[in-house]
Design a protein around this motif. Sequence first.
Motif, PDB file in Angstrom:
ATOM      1  N   SER A 118       6.209  -3.427  -7.737  1.00 53.23           N
ATOM      2  CA  SER A 118       5.415  -2.467  -6.972  1.00 53.23           C
ATOM      3  C   SER A 118       5.409  -1.082  -7.605  1.00 53.23           C
ATOM      4  N   GLN A 148       3.969   1.429  -6.048  1.00 56.26           N
ATOM      5  CA  GLN A 148       4.153   2.345  -4.928  1.00 56.26           C
ATOM      6  C   GLN A 148       5.636   2.517  -4.584  1.00 56.26           C
ATOM      7  N   ALA A 169       4.585   1.753   1.682  1.00 50.72           N
ATOM      8  CA  ALA A 169       5.705   2.328   0.940  1.00 50.72           C
ATOM      9  C   ALA A 169       6.285   3.540   1.664  1.00 50.72           C
ATOM     10  N   SER A 181       0.825  -1.204   0.000  1.00 49.97           N
ATOM     11  CA  SER A 181       0.000   0.000   0.000  1.00 49.97           C
ATOM     12  C   SER A 181       0.865   1.262   0.000  1.00 49.97           C
ATOM     13  N   VAL A 182       0.197   2.392  -0.207  1.00 52.47           N
ATOM     14  CA  VAL A 182       0.881   3.682  -0.124  1.00 52.47           C
ATOM     15  C   VAL A 182       1.489   3.856   1.262  1.00 52.47           C
TER      16      VAL A 182
END
Length: 286
Positions: A223, A225, A208, A204-205
């Motif tokens: 990925s 992100q 990251a 996910s953000v």
Amino acid sequence: MSEHIIEMAKALVKVKDGMIEVLIKPTIRHCPLRNDLYGFEEENHKTVEKVLRRHIEEFGMYGPNRVLESDQKPVSFGASEIIVDAMTEGLVDAAVVVCEGAGTVIITRPEVLQAVGAHMTGLISTEPIKEIQDGLKQKGCLLLDKQCTIDQVEGYIMAVEAGFRKIVVTITGHKASEAKRLQELGEISGVKPVVVSVHNTGISVEEAETLSDYCDIVWACASKQVREIVGKRSKLQIGISIPVFGMTQAGKQLILNRALHFEDGLIIHRASLPYTPIEKQPEPLM
């Protein structure tokens, strides 16, 4: 009788007593690294099965005859290759990693680390294999426990208590919070770990963001992100299709040490990061 759950090309797979069952088919259609290593242009459940079968037949993985020493370096800028070279140069004296049949393991010998890590991918859970555990102990490794617990934070604590001071810890992106905890413990103990994050596809953000704040090296995997968040904050990138980002001076040192040991040609030049030509990336980015 042992069961192991892993992710490979974002497929969920069960390996039990040498039998391979793909539980969820891969969501990665194409991976440049896997294409180079295994010759698969497009991923499907058959390619995942074939790779795991090769790991079992050639390296004894997920069974009692597992290879526990190796000097082969199949990945140009893989985590085990970078850590092995750092260990060889004395930049690292212990690595906290995971191994099927053993769980969290502390390794101090380069050839053992390379054998354990070279083909390990996304180990989610694992059950004891006595021969693997005994073999690792005979080669000077420390096991967190006999039950195959995977807990990298506790592995770091054990390494510190054992007297190691130059410790690398591998984590996965979905456990990004471990990176923060490891750095907090490093401040308390005075033994700052080098935290490297692998297996980051689909994070996910928020994960990251955490990796960019608390990790020393981060692998981009497939990925989106990591490329957009971690890559933009990095100090160094090595590799293009599966970029490896150095986030700190310690991370840069280990990456550049790998470059020093790398036998093929390299180009090093100034650039805005990340440098990720779209035609060379995995598909899809997640």
